[in-house]
Design a protein around this motif. Sequence first.
Motif, short mmCIF file in Angstrom:
data_model
loop_
_atom_site.label_atom_id
_atom_site.label_comp_id
_atom_site.label_asym_id
_atom_site.label_seq_id
_atom_site.Cartn_x
_atom_site.Cartn_y
_atom_site.Cartn_z
N ILE A 204 -5.19 3.66 -0.17
CA ILE A 204 -4.26 4.12 0.20
C ILE A 204 -3.38 4.63 -0.73
CG2 ILE A 204 -2.18 3.78 1.63
CD1 ILE A 204 -3.62 1.72 3.11
N GLY A 205 -3.23 4.03 -1.97
CA GLY A 205 -2.29 5.02 -2.96
C GLY A 205 -2.95 6.35 -3.74
N ALA A 206 -4.53 5.99 -3.65
CA ALA A 206 -5.30 7.58 -4.06
C ALA A 206 -4.92 8.47 -3.07
CB ALA A 206 -6.58 7.29 -4.03
N PHE A 207 -4.71 8.26 -1.79
CA PHE A 207 -4.53 9.11 -0.72
C PHE A 207 -3.23 9.69 -0.95
CE2 PHE A 207 -3.12 9.91 3.50
CZ PHE A 207 -3.64 10.84 4.02
N SER B 258 0.79 -1.32 0.01
CA SER B 258 0.13 -0.13 -0.06
C SER B 258 0.96 1.17 0.04
CB SER B 258 -0.93 -0.02 1.18
OG SER B 258 -1.90 -1.17 1.20
N ILE B 259 1.90 1.28 0.70
CA ILE B 259 2.77 2.45 0.82
C ILE B 259 3.36 2.54 -0.50
CG2 ILE B 259 5.06 3.20 1.84
CD1 ILE B 259 4.01 2.04 4.30
N LEU B 260 4.13 1.47 -1.16
CA LEU B 260 4.75 1.52 -2.43
C LEU B 260 3.66 1.86 -3.49
CD1 LEU B 260 6.64 -1.58 -2.91
CD2 LEU B 260 7.42 0.50 -1.96
N TYR B 261 2.31 1.74 -3.26
CA TYR B 261 1.51 2.27 -4.51
C TYR B 261 1.02 3.91 -4.29
CZ TYR B 261 -2.41 1.69 -7.69
OH TYR B 261 -3.16 1.55 -8.97
N ILE B 262 1.38 4.37 -3.00
CA ILE B 262 1.40 5.43 -2.72
C ILE B 262 2.27 6.24 -3.62
CG2 ILE B 262 1.94 7.48 -1.06
CD1 ILE B 262 0.95 5.94 0.96
N GLY B 263 3.38 5.61 -3.76
CA GLY B 263 4.44 6.39 -4.69
C GLY B 263 4.30 6.12 -6.21
N THR B 264 3.35 5.33 -6.55
CA THR B 264 3.02 5.07 -8.15
C THR B 264 1.58 5.68 -8.33
OG1 THR B 264 2.28 2.91 -7.72
CG2 THR B 264 4.60 2.82 -8.20
N GLY C 37 -0.22 7.10 -6.58
CA GLY C 37 -0.49 8.57 -5.72
C GLY C 37 0.29 9.66 -6.41
N SER C 38 1.53 9.50 -7.21
CA SER C 38 2.03 10.12 -7.96
C SER C 38 1.14 10.52 -9.20
CB SER C 38 3.43 9.63 -8.20
OG SER C 38 4.31 9.55 -7.32
N PHE C 39 0.73 9.59 -9.80
CA PHE C 39 -0.21 9.57 -11.17
C PHE C 39 -1.34 10.43 -11.01
CE2 PHE C 39 -3.96 8.45 -13.55
CZ PHE C 39 -3.48 8.60 -14.77
N ILE C 40 -2.17 10.16 -9.87
CA ILE C 40 -3.11 10.85 -9.45
C ILE C 40 -3.10 12.29 -9.08
CG2 ILE C 40 -4.13 10.07 -7.49
CD1 ILE C 40 -6.44 10.61 -10.38
N GLY C 41 -2.05 12.54 -8.36
CA GLY C 41 -1.53 13.78 -7.36
C GLY C 41 -1.10 14.50 -8.38
N PHE C 42 -0.08 14.30 -9.26
CA PHE C 42 0.33 15.20 -10.29
C PHE C 42 -0.88 15.56 -11.42
CE2 PHE C 42 4.58 13.10 -9.10
CZ PHE C 42 4.81 14.33 -8.48
N SER C 43 -1.62 14.58 -11.75
CA SER C 43 -2.60 14.90 -12.69
C SER C 43 -3.61 16.02 -12.07
CB SER C 43 -3.70 13.53 -12.75
OG SER C 43 -2.90 12.55 -13.46
N VAL D 259 -6.39 -7.01 -1.05
CA VAL D 259 -5.19 -6.16 -0.83
C VAL D 259 -5.23 -4.90 -1.89
CG1 VAL D 259 -2.70 -5.77 -0.91
CG2 VAL D 259 -3.53 -7.67 0.47
N ILE D 260 -5.47 -5.46 -2.97
CA ILE D 260 -5.81 -4.69 -4.32
C ILE D 260 -6.67 -3.47 -4.13
CG2 ILE D 260 -6.56 -4.29 -6.74
CD1 ILE D 260 -5.28 -7.25 -7.25
N GLY D 261 -7.71 -3.83 -3.29
CA GLY D 261 -8.58 -2.77 -2.84
C GLY D 261 -8.07 -1.86 -1.88
N ILE D 262 -7.39 -2.23 -0.93
CA ILE D 262 -7.01 -1.54 0.25
C ILE D 262 -5.80 -0.62 -0.26
CG2 ILE D 262 -5.65 -1.54 2.37
CD1 ILE D 262 -7.25 -4.13 2.94
N ALA D 263 -4.94 -1.33 -1.15
CA ALA D 263 -3.79 -0.45 -1.80
C ALA D 263 -4.44 0.54 -2.65
CB ALA D 263 -2.83 -1.30 -2.42
#
Length: 515
Positions: free
Chosen positions: A432-435, A274-280, A282-288, A425-429
């Motif tokens: 958290i990644g979107a966050f 989940s933390i690693l998905y923040i980096g991937t 999270g970057s995609f949607i945050g920068f979008s 986990v896919i749903g949880i990540a």
Amino acid sequence: MTLAAESPPTTEPKSAPRKGRWIDNWEPENEEFWEKTGKPIARRNLIFSIFAEHLGFSIWVLWSVVVLNLSNAGFGGGTPFAPSELFWLTALPNLVGSALRIPYTFAVPKFGGRVWTAISAALLLIPTTALAAMVHFDFVRNQSHDTQFTIMLVIAALAGVGGGNFSSSMANISFFYPEKRKGLALGLNAAGGNLGVAVVQLLTPLVIIVGVPFAIAKNPVHPVHLAYAGIMWIPFIVAAMVCAWFFMDSLSMAKADTKSYATCLKQSQTWVMSILYIGTFGSFIGFSFALPLVIKLTFPEFLAQNPFIGTYLAGLGFLGALIGSFTRPFGGWLSDRVGGAKVTLWVFIAMAGFTMLAMYGVNQRSFPIFFSSYMVIFALSGAGNGSTYRMIPVIFGALGRKEVAEKGGDKDAVLLSFKRQAAAVIGIAGAIGAFGGFLIQQIFRLASVPVSAAVNSAKTVEAKAAAAAANADWSTSALGIFIAAYVVFAGMTWFFYLRKSTETSRVQSLAYAGV
């Protein structure tokens, strides 16, 4: 619609008294059933799921375009909104959408995929109608600056309903496809949704300027039809509702697996991924969300020299989301060949490097360097989305085999349990990644506070412009934090999945490499 349970299974759906296009017997793993009956039904549901999810992403990031045009639409109460306020207006829908992803996942088993797709599409009418009404009527404009901002926060937050669609859509489609075909189906579903970010940032600036002559529109202050930003999506939302209602189906076997969710929360791998998905992601949607506003605040001179880009193309911000959407399947494909952990590691290393290059572009006042760097970062984040999602089922498959080897028991039951945990986990990540996108925007917002204060304290228009120019490198502090974060993510990927100093990591590393 109902599929009667017979042995061998029938190849044609049979009618039943149950209403609402429910399918009571669904056997996608049965090759005969799949080829003669399952495939066309699954494909039809996938097509309309992509359509609805695409609109969900579009509405989710709609305010990334709206904030660029608030002053031109007459909002602000005589005082333009500060950059820190504008970042709040893009960050809040990101936060709401992230929070909604978990309950949206459980909505499909409760209501059925067909009904929930129609409902979730209908909910998109709320933020679009609210935005159109805010602009069309003068009530908000007649309020003070602070009251306007508060009202806009509420309306922007409503757009968060679009962010939850991803989880329910992915959960629904996963039930329709056999295991060996889920990867492509879910990849298409995810990519179709991600493309909504690019579409909204490309089309909305064009629509709201319809009828305004270019000679006027190229000026920094020019009229816009901002209400169109909400109105333009309403016919498509209605179409998505109608298509879902009349052409999609619900599966009785799509049950909520709350036990798997509870179990996977105890696994350390759930939180690492989940933390690693923040980096991937999270970057995609945050920068979008943030890039169009970052470009406007960082390179106003470039946009002034290129009014077509600034006015009609939202600073070219849509290109990043477009590129990231197309590279997502590539990340999954490459992970199948060299291992998800290896791909993810190099994605983070490269993202750190190109963020350094973007910082150099800011310091050198070079828009081409900054922009091209961010296009690569978007491409990397998209590939990282694919590689991290590919890692999750492989990780939990390896953990299941490890548990069988160490503790014994019913092999099939244990592997099925870990397979269900991987799905949870896919749903949880995803949530958290979107966050992580919200965190990115908050970092940008905090970095913009000094320039906001300097501009607000200036007394004249000329002084405000000078203050903005003097603080044009405001984003470098945020970029520095992102660089450090990508280094940490890379270190985590290596530590947990690629080093071979422990038995656990050895087993996992072999699994991630496809062995």
